[in-house]
Design a protein around this motif. Structure first.
Motif, PDB file in Angstrom:
ATOM      1  N   ALA A  83      45.454  34.932  52.470  1.00  0.00           N
ATOM      2  CA  ALA A  83      45.946  33.869  51.684  1.00  0.00           C
ATOM      3  C   ALA A  83      46.400  34.172  50.460  1.00  0.00           C
ATOM      4  CB  ALA A  83      44.908  32.699  51.854  1.00  0.00           C
ATOM      5  N   GLU A  84      45.735  34.883  49.730  1.00  0.00           N
ATOM      6  CA  GLU A  84      46.320  35.441  48.429  1.00  0.00           C
ATOM      7  C   GLU A  84      47.700  35.949  48.606  1.00  0.00           C
ATOM      8  OE1 GLU A  84      44.735  38.468  45.320  1.00  0.00           O
ATOM      9  OE2 GLU A  84      43.596  36.309  44.566  1.00  0.00           O
ATOM     10  N   ARG A  85      47.621  36.899  49.296  1.00  0.00           N
ATOM     11  CA  ARG A  85      49.065  37.877  49.635  1.00  0.00           C
ATOM     12  C   ARG A  85      50.139  36.877  49.992  1.00  0.00           C
ATOM     13  NH1 ARG A  85      45.231  41.582  51.826  1.00  0.00           N
ATOM     14  NH2 ARG A  85      45.328  40.897  53.813  1.00  0.00           N
ATOM     15  N   ARG A  86      49.894  35.754  50.897  1.00  0.00           N
ATOM     16  CA  ARG A  86      51.004  34.821  51.190  1.00  0.00           C
ATOM     17  C   ARG A  86      51.245  34.155  50.118  1.00  0.00           C
ATOM     18  NH1 ARG A  86      50.621  30.663  56.181  1.00  0.00           N
ATOM     19  NH2 ARG A  86      50.998  32.735  57.586  1.00  0.00           N
ATOM     20  N   VAL A  87      50.475  33.490  49.237  1.00  0.00           N
ATOM     21  CA  VAL A  87      50.532  32.827  48.067  1.00  0.00           C
ATOM     22  C   VAL A  87      51.601  33.433  47.102  1.00  0.00           C
ATOM     23  CG1 VAL A  87      49.851  31.509  46.070  1.00  0.00           C
ATOM     24  CG2 VAL A  87      48.775  31.140  48.128  1.00  0.00           C
ATOM     25  N   VAL A  88      51.148  34.605  46.796  1.00  0.00           N
ATOM     26  CA  VAL A  88      51.938  35.443  45.870  1.00  0.00           C
ATOM     27  C   VAL A  88      53.429  35.928  46.586  1.00  0.00           C
ATOM     28  CG1 VAL A  88      52.054  37.688  44.616  1.00  0.00           C
ATOM     29  CG2 VAL A  88      50.006  36.249  44.699  1.00  0.00           C
ATOM     30  N   GLY A  89      53.524  36.242  47.882  1.00  0.00           N
ATOM     31  CA  GLY A  89      54.646  36.497  48.360  1.00  0.00           C
ATOM     32  C   GLY A  89      55.552  35.289  48.551  1.00  0.00           C
ATOM     33  N   LEU A  90      55.327  34.073  48.485  1.00  0.00           N
ATOM     34  CA  LEU A  90      55.875  32.854  48.318  1.00  0.00           C
ATOM     35  C   LEU A  90      56.368  32.362  47.058  1.00  0.00           C
ATOM     36  CD1 LEU A  90      54.286  30.984  51.506  1.00  0.00           C
ATOM     37  CD2 LEU A  90      56.543  31.949  51.401  1.00  0.00           C
ATOM     38  N   GLY A  91      55.849  33.074  45.830  1.00  0.00           N
ATOM     39  CA  GLY A  91      56.080  32.792  44.550  1.00  0.00           C
ATOM     40  C   GLY A  91      55.083  32.119  43.818  1.00  0.00           C
ATOM     41  N   GLY A  92      54.067  32.001  44.432  1.00  0.00           N
ATOM     42  CA  GLY A  92      52.878  31.293  43.616  1.00  0.00           C
ATOM     43  C   GLY A  92      52.379  32.316  42.592  1.00  0.00           C
ATOM     44  N   LEU A  93      51.495  31.934  41.656  1.00  0.00           N
ATOM     45  CA  LEU A  93      51.178  32.902  40.602  1.00  0.00           C
ATOM     46  C   LEU A  93      49.497  32.559  40.598  1.00  0.00           C
ATOM     47  CD1 LEU A  93      53.792  32.038  37.673  1.00  0.00           C
ATOM     48  CD2 LEU A  93      53.472  34.108  39.199  1.00  0.00           C
ATOM     49  N   PRO A  94      48.888  33.539  40.609  1.00  0.00           N
ATOM     50  CA  PRO A  94      47.172  33.385  40.272  1.00  0.00           C
ATOM     51  C   PRO A  94      46.815  32.909  38.608  1.00  0.00           C
ATOM     52  CG  PRO A  94      47.839  35.618  40.947  1.00  0.00           C
ATOM     53  CD  PRO A  94      49.173  34.949  40.672  1.00  0.00           C
ATOM     54  N   THR A  95      46.182  32.056  38.744  1.00  0.00           N
ATOM     55  CA  THR A  95      45.604  31.644  37.600  1.00  0.00           C
ATOM     56  C   THR A  95      44.256  31.830  37.230  1.00  0.00           C
ATOM     57  OG1 THR A  95      44.981  29.575  38.087  1.00  0.00           O
ATOM     58  CG2 THR A  95      47.210  29.624  37.318  1.00  0.00           C
ATOM     59  N   GLU A  96      43.255  32.354  38.538  1.00  0.00           N
ATOM     60  CA  GLU A  96      41.976  32.591  38.171  1.00  0.00           C
ATOM     61  C   GLU A  96      41.781  33.245  39.537  1.00  0.00           C
ATOM     62  OE1 GLU A  96      37.811  31.288  37.407  1.00  0.00           O
ATOM     63  OE2 GLU A  96      39.333  29.873  36.924  1.00  0.00           O
ATOM     64  N   THR A  97      41.668  34.571  39.775  1.00  0.00           N
ATOM     65  CA  THR A  97      41.567  35.196  41.022  1.00  0.00           C
ATOM     66  C   THR A  97      40.213  35.373  41.558  1.00  0.00           C
ATOM     67  OG1 THR A  97      42.164  37.359  40.593  1.00  0.00           O
ATOM     68  CG2 THR A  97      43.887  35.919  41.268  1.00  0.00           C
ATOM     69  N   ARG A  98      39.148  35.368  40.620  1.00  0.00           N
ATOM     70  CA  ARG A  98      37.570  35.593  41.081  1.00  0.00           C
ATOM     71  C   ARG A  98      36.990  34.462  40.576  1.00  0.00           C
ATOM     72  NH1 ARG A  98      39.767  38.764  44.322  1.00  0.00           N
ATOM     73  NH2 ARG A  98      40.778  40.495  43.641  1.00  0.00           N
ATOM     74  N   GLY A  99      36.215  33.936  41.886  1.00  0.00           N
ATOM     75  CA  GLY A  99      35.306  32.969  41.616  1.00  0.00           C
ATOM     76  C   GLY A  99      34.144  33.343  41.948  1.00  0.00           C
TER      77      GLY A  99
END
Length: 127
Positions: A83-99
C-alpha cells in the motif's frame, strides 16, 4: 429502515480532478457522481469520498502545530508495504512511516493536496 443510508466524506481542494484520480487509483475505485465543482469516487469496498473545488483551499499543516488537522482518513490495508508503494507511486508523501508493531501497525501520509491519511494494517479475522 435506517434514516441515513450512506455517508460521503468531502475534502476541499484546489484541483478536485487530480485528487479524485489519486484516490480512485488508491482505492481501486470508479468514478461516482460528478458536478462542476464536486467529484465523487466510489472505492471497490463501497467507500465513498468526494472532492469539492475551493480556489482558496490551503493544505493542512499537520503534524505541524500552526494549523488544525481539518480531516483525517484511516484506510485499512492487508499489506502495508504494498500500500505504501502505491501511495508514493501515485504522488502521496509519507509523513510518518513507522508506527508501533502489532496488529494495528499504521503509517501516515499526505495526499497530493496535503490532506493527511493513515494506512492501518487490518487485524486478522477472529477465529
Amino acid at each position: 429502515m435506517a434514516l441515513v443510508t450512506a455517508a460521503v466524506v468531502v475534502l476541499d481542494c484546489a484541483e478536485p480532478e487530480k485528487l479524485a484520480h489519486f484516490y480512485r487509483q488508491l482505492l481501486d475505485g470508479e468514478p461516482g457522481d460528478a458536478a462542476t465543482d464536486l467529484i465523487e469516487v466510489r472505492g471497490a469496498d463501497g467507500v465513498r469520498i468526494a472532492f469539492r473545488r475551493d480556489g482558496n483551499a490551503t493544505p493542512p499543516s499537520w503534524p505541524r502545530p500552526e494549523a488544525t488537522l481539518q480531516a483525517h482518513l484511516v484506510l485499512l490495508v492487508e499489506d502495508l508495504d504494498e500500500a505504501e508503494r502505491r501511495v508514493v507511486g501515485l504522488g502521496g508523501l509519507p509523513t510518518e512511516t513507522r508506527g508501533p508493531a502489532g496488529p494495528y501497525e499504521e503509517r501516515s501520509y499526505s495526499d497530493p493536496a496535503g490532506h493527511s491519511f493513515t494506512l492501518r494494517l487490518s487485524p486478522p479475522p477472529a477465529g
